[in-house]
Design an enzyme around this catalytic site. Structure first.
Site, PDB file in Angstrom:
ATOM      1  N   LYS A 178     -24.667 -27.390  27.423  1.00 41.23           N
ATOM      2  CA  LYS A 178     -23.242 -27.693  27.526  1.00 41.23           C
ATOM      3  C   LYS A 178     -22.927 -28.711  28.616  1.00 41.23           C
ATOM      4  O   LYS A 178     -22.076 -29.591  28.438  1.00 41.23           O
ATOM      5  CB  LYS A 178     -22.453 -26.405  27.772  1.00 41.23           C
TER       6      LYS A 178
ATOM      7  N   GLU B   4     -15.183 -24.549  34.647  1.00 39.57           N
ATOM      8  CA  GLU B   4     -14.154 -25.363  34.023  1.00 39.57           C
ATOM      9  C   GLU B   4     -12.795 -24.678  34.070  1.00 39.57           C
ATOM     10  O   GLU B   4     -12.698 -23.460  34.253  1.00 39.57           O
ATOM     11  CB  GLU B   4     -14.517 -25.720  32.576  1.00 39.57           C
TER      12      GLU B   4
ATOM     13  N   HIS C  51     -14.954 -13.661  21.391  1.00 39.37           N
ATOM     14  CA  HIS C  51     -15.538 -14.993  21.179  1.00 39.37           C
ATOM     15  C   HIS C  51     -16.238 -15.132  19.825  1.00 39.37           C
ATOM     16  O   HIS C  51     -16.944 -16.116  19.595  1.00 39.37           O
ATOM     17  CB  HIS C  51     -16.510 -15.355  22.312  1.00 39.37           C
TER      18      HIS C  51
ATOM     19  N   GLU D  15     -16.296 -28.918  18.465  1.00 35.96           N
ATOM     20  CA  GLU D  15     -15.334 -27.870  18.791  1.00 35.96           C
ATOM     21  C   GLU D  15     -14.504 -28.273  20.007  1.00 35.96           C
ATOM     22  O   GLU D  15     -15.039 -28.739  21.009  1.00 35.96           O
ATOM     23  CB  GLU D  15     -16.062 -26.551  19.064  1.00 35.96           C
TER      24      GLU D  15
ATOM     25  N   GLU E 115     -17.954 -27.945  22.653  1.00 41.38           N
ATOM     26  CA  GLU E 115     -19.369 -28.062  22.304  1.00 41.38           C
ATOM     27  C   GLU E 115     -19.485 -28.661  20.912  1.00 41.38           C
ATOM     28  O   GLU E 115     -18.499 -28.756  20.181  1.00 41.38           O
ATOM     29  CB  GLU E 115     -20.081 -26.703  22.359  1.00 41.38           C
TER      30      GLU E 115
ATOM     31  N   ASN F   5     -21.720 -28.173  17.367  1.00 47.18           N
ATOM     32  CA  ASN F   5     -22.689 -27.411  16.588  1.00 47.18           C
ATOM     33  C   ASN F   5     -23.391 -28.377  15.637  1.00 47.18           C
ATOM     34  O   ASN F   5     -22.758 -28.940  14.742  1.00 47.18           O
ATOM     35  CB  ASN F   5     -22.004 -26.292  15.813  1.00 47.18           C
TER      36      ASN F   5
ATOM     37  N   ARG G 277     -25.162 -28.433  12.985  1.00 44.49           N
ATOM     38  CA  ARG G 277     -25.581 -27.782  11.745  1.00 44.49           C
ATOM     39  C   ARG G 277     -24.350 -27.549  10.886  1.00 44.49           C
ATOM     40  O   ARG G 277     -23.224 -27.856  11.292  1.00 44.49           O
ATOM     41  CB  ARG G 277     -26.233 -26.430  12.056  1.00 44.49           C
TER      42      ARG G 277
END
Length: 645
Positions: A116, A200, A234, A274, A292, A294, A296
């Site tokens: 990240k 953050e 989450h 995202e 982030e 992903n 895939r």
């Protein structure tokens, strides 16, 4: 185009890839573990190769065996699905070294987005907005505390190699920072083998909006956004596209940010960028930040397919085989609205505990697209994610689509295991969600209301009694003795409470049921039973378990008096495994004094760890399991001394 591909996955996503491959004339190879020998994805494939034991580490995570299966069957490419090896750059390197094509991005692109902190630095350089925070290399506690002060509380501490909420802590004030940092680093070390964290800014009313991107290694397009704000711990629960409240200006800004992210790493294939979005005061072009990427296909990709008319798996196969992007940005449009709800085998009243069981009945309504990897008769295994299906709907507007989702969930029927179906139905009916007023905290705020058990009516109890006494198809002569109608009774339980249902059978087509002083008439006309004047719900049975398919599925158990007596005389001091699984750790020691709530063991099942706690104060009399034991549901793990505490 490829002649044959191997799908390095199982369950729903393997079936989904095979569906498109077959439509394209591409043959498919499945791989399977011991637990999946009779699974649906094996049945759908043109060929299937056994690759090892039930545990993922003994099968679906063994890249060399999967590559060997592809070579042995003549497959030219490997589609990873999602999960398992889908974002493993070493696997990608090995696939390509074997002369095969990986259906997805390059190993380099995956590596760049894998951590990240590094990914956020890269995104800043590409002009993609990132949440204010510290993503550097220094992990000195005092330095990190200083950075948190600069950012301004509240802040989030997040593991750089994290996912699924592990290694994440919300800190509201500087006085809490040191303890939260130590806790997050410890959890990150256990979960990922990497203690490093980033800091953050915490967004007060966060929404989770993601952009579907697709690249060919040089250029990229976006296929608009999905809102995944409806989450629990989450984990996404219901996703939709497009995002409610989205404006053309914000969509353009987010879409282009997603494209810049993809092109910055030479992305090839389907990916998702995202964003965390400030939901207070409406969406705005300067109110979203990169979270982030992903690298895939996402679980929730079907909602994008339904609003765009694009088959993302087809695009994956076409681009992987050497084609350029199948469409230009200006060719892509949004039509209508779509929702996806994730149907799981889990016990909601027990804290969403993953469940197992043999599916005795499984039916989805025609109004929905149901992507599933299981069928009636299949078993929900303790080795893998307990997803039963994704229930997906599309409508001309958000209101129409949400109405269809509610109807689809109400008409979905699952027998043989507990599910989160009622929870999903409550979400679909939530007034705030209906208004589009949604953020990532909605479920937590309203959890009690959303998990309230559906009301059980007399007609439901009567329907269960009819199944238990085998009275759905009584012969004409069954209802009468020589001089009077037949009376029978059965003891049933629902949600841990027992009741007796009594019936007076007046003939093949009429029964009078009594429960707790209330009575209701069941009558059959033209082959259809009605109870209390209402159509009898569908029912299914597995041994003593009876499911009445109304109110999202009501489970009843026919009580055997002998079994009840045995349970009543049992040992209430035993801590048992709530489901089949692997004993990851045992902390209890014989003779040890424990207090209520103390952690005695950890059971690993359904890709999750479950802490088994002492139900009362006492002394450990006996430890009946050891680290590494594979146990069945109900297995005794720890026993407390009788009468102590």
């Amino acid at each position: 185009m490829f002649d044959k591909i191997l799908i390095a996955n199982r369950g729903e996503i393997a079936c989904r890839v095979m569906e498109t491959a077959r439509a394209m004339g591409v043959r498919t190879v499945a791989v399977y573990s011991d637990a999946d020998a009779a699974s649906q994805h094996v049945a759908l494939a043109d060929e299937a190769v056994h690759i090892g034991g039930a545990a993922p580490a003994q099968s679906y995570l063994l890249g060399d065996r999967i590559i060997g299966a592809a070579q042995a069957t003549g497959a030219q490419a490997i589609h990873p699905g999602y999960g398992f090896l889908s974002e493993n750059p070493e696997f990608v390197d090995a696939v390509e070294a074997a002369g095969l094509t990986f259906v997805g991005p390059s190993a380099d692109a995956i590596r760049k987005m894998g951590l990240k902190d590094a990914a956020k630095t890269l995104m800043e350089e590409a002009g993609v907005p990132v949440v204010p925070g510290y993503h550097g290399a220094s992990q000195d506690p005092d330095f990190l505390a200083g950075e948190a002060e600069k950012i301004g509380y509240p802040v989030l501490i997040k593991a750089v190699a994290g996912g699924g909420g592990k290694g994440m802590r919300l800190v509201a004030a500087s006085s809490e920072f040191a303890d939260a940092l130590k806790s997050a680093q410890g959890e990150a070390t256990t979960a990922f083998g990497n203690p490093d964290v980033l800091i953050e800014k915490y967004i007060q009313q966060p929404r989770h909006i993601e952009v579907q991107v697709f690249g060919d290694g040089e250029t990229a397009v976006h296929l608009f956004e999905r809102d995944c704000s409806l989450q629990r711990r989450h984990q996404k629960v219901i996703e939709e596209a497009p995002a409610p409240g989205m404006t053309a200006e914000v969509r353009e800004a987010m879409g282009q940010a997603g494209v810049r992210a993809a092109e910055a790493i030479g992305y090839k294939g389907a990916g998702t960028v995202e964003f965390i979005v400030d939901g207070s005061g409406g969406l705005r072009p300067d109110g979203f930040w990169f979270m982030e990427m992903n690298t895939r296909l996402q679980v929730e990709h079907p909602v994008t397919e339904l609003i765009t008319g694009v088959d993302l798996v087809e695009w994956q196969l076409r681009v992987a085989s050497g084609e350029r992007l199948p469409a230009r940005q200006e060719d892509l449009t949004i039509t209508g609205h779509a929702f996806e709800a994730r149907l799981y085998a889990e016990d909601v009243p027990k804290g969403f505990l993953p469940a197992t069981g043999r599916l005795t009945h499984l039916s989805f309504p025609a109004v929905a697209r149901a992507d599933s990897g299981v069928r009636a008769g299949d078993t929900i295994s303790p080795w893998y994610d307990p997803m039963i299906a994704k229930v997906i709907v599309h409508g001309s507007t958000r209101k129409v689509a949400l109405s269809r989702l509610a109807r689809a969930l109400a008409d979905t029927q699952v027998g043989g295991t507990v599910t989160n179906l009622a929870f999903l139905g409550a979400l679909a009916a939530h007034s705030g969600f209906a208004d589009g007023d949604v953020d990532t905290g909605l479920i937590a705020r309203d959890l009690d209301a959303l998990t309230t058990a559906p009301a059980v009516e007399l007609r439901h109890r009567a329907a269960a009694g009819m199944v238990a006494l085998n009275l759905l198809e009584p012969a004409p002569e069954v209802g009468f003795t020589l001089w009077a109608s037949l009376r029978r009774a059965v003891t049933l339980s629902h949600a841990g409470e027992e009741f007796t249902a009594e019936v007076q059978v007046d003939g093949a087509d009429r029964q009078l049921w009594s429960v707790g002083g209330e009575t209701v008439v069941a009558e059959r006309s033209q082959g259809q039973w009605r109870i209390g004047g209402r159509r009898m719900p569908a029912v299914s049975q597995s041994g003593s378990l009876i499911t009445v398919h109304d109110a999202y599925g009501l489970e009843f158990t026919a009580v055997d008096p002998l079994d009840r007596d045995a349970v009543a005389g049992g040992d209430g001091n035993v801590i048992e495994a709530p489901m089949p699984g692997l004993v990851k750790a045992v902390f209890a020691v014989a003779g040890q004094a424990v207090q209520e709530g103390d952690r005695l063991a950890i059971l690993e099942a359904m890709k999750m760890e479950h802490a088994l706690l002492a139900a009362r104060d006492g002394v450990v009399a006996e430890v009946l399991a050891a680290d590494g034991d594979q146990v069945e549901a109900g297995a005794a793990l720890v026993r407390l001394e009788v009468g102590d505490g």
